[in-house]
Write an enzyme that holds these catalytic residues in place. Structure first.
Site, PDB file in Angstrom:
ATOM      1  N   HIS A 128       0.831  -1.203   0.000  1.00  0.00           N
ATOM      2  CA  HIS A 128       0.000   0.000   0.000  1.00  0.00           C
ATOM      3  C   HIS A 128       0.867   1.255   0.000  1.00  0.00           C
ATOM      4  O   HIS A 128       0.611   2.199  -0.767  1.00  0.00           O
ATOM      5  CB  HIS A 128      -0.901  -0.028   1.241  1.00  0.00           C
ATOM      6  CG  HIS A 128      -1.676   1.233   1.466  1.00  0.00           C
ATOM      7  ND1 HIS A 128      -2.968   1.405   1.025  1.00  0.00           N
ATOM      8  CD2 HIS A 128      -1.347   2.382   2.107  1.00  0.00           C
ATOM      9  CE1 HIS A 128      -3.396   2.609   1.373  1.00  0.00           C
ATOM     10  NE2 HIS A 128      -2.428   3.211   2.032  1.00  0.00           N
ATOM     11  N   GLU A 129       1.900   1.280   0.836  1.00  0.00           N
ATOM     12  CA  GLU A 129       2.743   2.466   0.935  1.00  0.00           C
ATOM     13  C   GLU A 129       3.596   2.665  -0.319  1.00  0.00           C
ATOM     14  O   GLU A 129       3.777   3.789  -0.788  1.00  0.00           O
ATOM     15  CB  GLU A 129       3.628   2.381   2.178  1.00  0.00           C
ATOM     16  CG  GLU A 129       2.862   2.390   3.491  1.00  0.00           C
ATOM     17  CD  GLU A 129       1.969   3.617   3.639  1.00  0.00           C
ATOM     18  OE1 GLU A 129       2.403   4.728   3.247  1.00  0.00           O
ATOM     19  OE2 GLU A 129       0.837   3.477   4.134  1.00  0.00           O
ATOM     20  N   HIS A 132       1.596   4.347  -3.047  1.00  0.00           N
ATOM     21  CA  HIS A 132       1.499   5.804  -2.952  1.00  0.00           C
ATOM     22  C   HIS A 132       2.623   6.476  -3.736  1.00  0.00           C
ATOM     23  O   HIS A 132       2.412   7.473  -4.437  1.00  0.00           O
ATOM     24  CB  HIS A 132       1.578   6.259  -1.491  1.00  0.00           C
ATOM     25  CG  HIS A 132       0.290   6.182  -0.739  1.00  0.00           C
ATOM     26  ND1 HIS A 132      -0.889   6.728  -1.209  1.00  0.00           N
ATOM     27  CD2 HIS A 132      -0.009   5.640   0.473  1.00  0.00           C
ATOM     28  CE1 HIS A 132      -1.853   6.529  -0.317  1.00  0.00           C
ATOM     29  NE2 HIS A 132      -1.348   5.860   0.700  1.00  0.00           N
ATOM     30  N   GLU A 189      -6.038   6.915  -1.140  1.00  0.00           N
ATOM     31  CA  GLU A 189      -6.017   5.729  -0.288  1.00  0.00           C
ATOM     32  C   GLU A 189      -6.645   4.532  -0.991  1.00  0.00           C
ATOM     33  O   GLU A 189      -6.135   3.405  -0.930  1.00  0.00           O
ATOM     34  CB  GLU A 189      -6.737   6.011   1.032  1.00  0.00           C
ATOM     35  CG  GLU A 189      -6.009   6.983   1.940  1.00  0.00           C
ATOM     36  CD  GLU A 189      -4.659   6.466   2.380  1.00  0.00           C
ATOM     37  OE1 GLU A 189      -4.478   5.243   2.440  1.00  0.00           O
ATOM     38  OE2 GLU A 189      -3.772   7.287   2.651  1.00  0.00           O
TER      39      GLU A 189
END
Length: 264
Positions: A128-129, A132, A189
């Protein structure tokens, strides 16, 4: 000056419009080299304030999971620019948190390993990070926060005598904390969740563990949102959205050899 500003703003809007790896339209005007500098500055600040963990077992586990995730970027999102090298640090911090920054920086707190029960759950957060960064969410958010004129000043197209030097100094301060202090939008997100789910699954981590990870994160807060969740969507909404994507993610995982990075 106003005419020049309007002309340059129009040109940079046209040239700056791009698409994220998922195909969403995006306006991200800050040069990538500058974003990488911001990320490096923020990471250095973190390293000066928080010691790195000396737990060799946990360090090896985090390095292994992050490496497997990063190896899949080119396969899942071909053509997406990414740093040539990545620095991955396990911080000796009990807070369950993690982040990735432009310039190839990944930070994981030891506290996250106490909430993530296995490799797949930790991979869900790291994926997920990393997403980004790949989707340039920090650049997009900084562009939105500063406005076009400030971005143009930031990259040196206008002189400091234009009356906005103080704003640019503030912008640089904001940039130094990019990805840590600057919250992402709900759209960012959700996009990072989608990309992260694909990355973890294709890397050999069971995507079904992603929903359990978010349940663990919510439970760890004991009724209060953790710092990591404070700017994120409601965990029930996030879990529901991930479950809707599971039919697409599971086949990616089933075609791989499951990875074992030393789950406890």
């Amino acid at each position: 000056m106003k005419t020049r500003l309007l002309l340059l703003a129009t040109l940079i809007l046209i040239s700056g419009c791009d698409k994220t790896p998922t195909g969403r339209d995006q306006l991200a005007l800050v040069p990538g080299s500058m974003m990488a500098q911001f990320g490096s500055q923020a990471f250095l600040q973190m390293q000066q304030q928080i010691p790195a963990s000396e737990n060799t077992t946990r360090n090896a586990r985090v390095q292994c999971i992050a490496r497997e995730i990063l190896l899949e970027v080119g396969n899942r999102f071909p053509g997406t620019p990414m740093p040539d090298t990545w620095e991955i640090v396990l911080f000796d911090d009990p807070t369950p948190n993690a982040f990735a920054l432009p310039g190839g920086k990944i930070g994981v707190n030891q506290g996250l390993l106490d909430v993530a029960d296995n490799d797949a759950q930790l991979a869900a957060v790291i994926g997920h990070e990393v997403a980004h960064v790949l989707a340039r969410h920090g650049n997009e958010r900084l562009t939105q926060e500063l406005g076009i004129k400030a971005v143009l000043l930031l990259v040196g197209l206008f002189s400091e005598g234009d009356g906005d030097s103080e704003r640019i100094i503030q912008a640089l301060g904001l940039g130094a904390h990019l990805g840590i202090a600057l919250p992402f939008s709900r759209a960012h997100e959700e996009e990072a969740d989608v990309m992260g789910l694909e990355l973890m699954a294709s890397a050999g981590f069971d995507p079904r563990e992603s929903t359990q990870l978010w349940r663990n994160m919510a439970a760890a807060g004991d009724g209060q949102p953790l710092e990591f969740l404070s700017t994120h969507p409601n965990h029930e909404s996030r879990i529901e959205a991930l479950e809707q994507r599971m039919d697409a993610a599971l086949p990616l995982y089933q075609r791989t050899t499951p990875v074992d990075c030393g789950s406890p």
